[in-house]
Design an enzyme around this catalytic site. Structure first.
Site, short mmCIF file in Angstrom:
data_model
loop_
_atom_site.label_atom_id
_atom_site.label_comp_id
_atom_site.label_asym_id
_atom_site.label_seq_id
_atom_site.Cartn_x
_atom_site.Cartn_y
_atom_site.Cartn_z
N ARG A 47 0.82 -1.21 0.00
CA ARG A 47 0.00 0.00 0.00
C ARG A 47 0.86 1.26 0.00
O ARG A 47 0.55 2.24 0.66
CB ARG A 47 -0.93 0.00 1.22
CG ARG A 47 -1.95 -1.13 1.19
CD ARG A 47 -2.92 -1.04 2.36
NE ARG A 47 -3.87 -2.13 2.37
CZ ARG A 47 -4.81 -2.31 3.29
NH1 ARG A 47 -4.91 -1.43 4.30
NH2 ARG A 47 -5.64 -3.34 3.24
N CYS A 48 1.91 1.23 -0.76
CA CYS A 48 2.89 2.32 -0.78
C CYS A 48 2.83 3.02 -2.13
O CYS A 48 2.38 2.45 -3.13
CB CYS A 48 4.28 1.72 -0.55
SG CYS A 48 5.64 2.90 -0.65
N GLY A 49 3.27 4.26 -2.16
CA GLY A 49 3.35 4.97 -3.43
C GLY A 49 4.30 4.31 -4.41
O GLY A 49 4.19 4.51 -5.62
#
Length: 401
Positions: A54-56
């Site tokens: 769930r990271c950029g």
């Protein structure tokens, strides 16, 4: 005194206990909790990554998978270690994470159990990697690197003083001998990562007994590089035709050869021995490919679809396609092994035309400026010629010293 000596010995032994071990002595846990020795990957080039779902930077999963597919056959592997320490961006069990990554990003590289990469419970592997390649800073000329630096410095003004992993998708490149050769922060472009991987694979072409690991293939038409030649002819009605030919080259000082199948071009050369031979470029690639896949027998006006500007050559009765930077005006000299399926053509170069925009300072054609492409018969792709790397029949003189 005895007590002090004992304490000193204990401290010394403690220092020995924290010394970096050999890379291949380290074990990790797979997604089922089973211990896996890194000795399993001896002889491979490895890219070790701490990841999050769930990271950029999570879209890097796709780039990593593409990288793995491109170089897996050459002894390259990616080892993925999900970590929830940065913004809690790797929630869920390893099974849930693995299901998401295989379903959404189609990853095929091994994914190991969730770990800590910093702090009191950090995995021994990442302790070792950080010791070998500490943090050396973000690229502050890159907007993402500058953003990461500002974000982390707000929380800790001295964040850059430690070797700690700074965020998700930090990568370590390990060579075939277990040496950590590069550290990539998550902001580094995948092009740079790929270039380093490719260089490491090329550099380590030998296994431990110093024998090559080259793979054998059956005989194939893989002489490289192969040209992308555009052959221009007129039909009996004076209509221009163009075809794409890959098998050709220099025959003599003023002669070339081309392998020709049976095409509209060979029909045209029955009535008229003149032709032009030009070189396809990156800019004209689409049209150049089009004239190679569309038959002039079925589509006599196919040149009109290219959008090319056509003029009659000044010295031979054949068309010049002015969108192509350099053209050889040629005349058939010999047809070898002529049959219904085609022949080998030997042609005399009558004259050479070059668009003045593509001349070098010395007045000769500048190949770099032209953006000429070659045909890769291995993967059926076009590759643009790159930069000059040396002077032919001169660079090797340094070995004579």
């Amino acid at each position: 005194m005895k007590k002090l000596l004992t304490l000193s010995l204990l401290a010394f032994c403690g220092m020995l206990g924290t010394q970096a071990q050999d890379f291949y002595d380290i074990s990790v846990k797979d997604d089922a909790g089973k211990d896996i020795s890194l000795a399993k990957y001896k002889g491979k080039v490895l890219l070790i990554v701490n990841t999050a779902t769930r990271c950029g930077f999570t879209p890097q999963y796709k780039e990593l998978e593409a990288l793995r597919k491109a170089y897996q056959a050459e002894g390259f592997e990616i080892l993925d270690f999900p970590c929830n320490q940065f913004g809690a961006q790797a929630p869920g069990t390893i099974q849930e994470i693995h299901q998401l990554c295989t379903g959404q990003f189609n990853i095929s590289f091994p994914q190991f159990d969730k770990i800590d990469v910093n702090g009191p419970h950090e995995a021994p592997l990442f302790a070792y990697l950080k010791e070998q390649k500490p943090f050396s800073g973000f690229d502050l000329n890159d907007p993402t690197g500058k953003m990461m630096d500002e974000m982390l410095r707000k929380h800790n003004a001295d964040y850059d003083k430690s070797a700690d992993i700074k965020w998700n998708f930090t990568k370590f490149l390990v060579d075939r001998n277990g040496q950590v050769v590069r550290r990539f922060e998550p902001t580094e472009k995948m092009d740079a990562v790929e270039a380093a991987v490719r260089a490491e694979i090329s550099k380590n072409m030998f296994n431990q007994d110093n024998t090559t690991t080259m793979k054998s293939f059956t005989a194939k038409p893989w002489v490289l590089p192969q040209p992308v030649l555009i052959i221009g002819t007129y039909d009996k009605n004076g209509r221009p035709n163009a075809m794409n030919a890959a098998w050709g080259g220099q025959w003599d000082n003023n002669e070339i050869f081309i392998s020709l199948g049976s095409h509209a071009t060979t029909d045209n050369l029955k009535d008229n021995d003149d032709l032009t031979v030009s070189f396809a470029t990156a800019e004209t690639m689409v049209a150049a490919d089009y004239v190679g896949i569309v038959s002039g027998r079925k589509t006599p006006d196919k040149v009109a679809h290219t959008g090319w500007t056509v003029e009659k050559a000044p010295n031979v009765n054949a068309p010049v396609f002015k969108n192509l930077p350099m053209t050889l005006e040629c005349r058939v000299k010999q047809k070898i092994d002529e049959s219904e399926t085609g022949y080998f053509l030997v042609a005399e170069i009558v004259n050479i035309l070059c668009d003045e925009r593509f001349l070098a300072a010395d007045g000769n054609p500048d190949v770099e400026k032209m953006g000429i492409i070659t045909y890769d018969p291995v993967h059926h792709t076009y590759i643009q010629l790159g930069k000059t790397v040396g002077k032919a029949f001169s660079a090797g003189k340094e070995l004579k010293k």
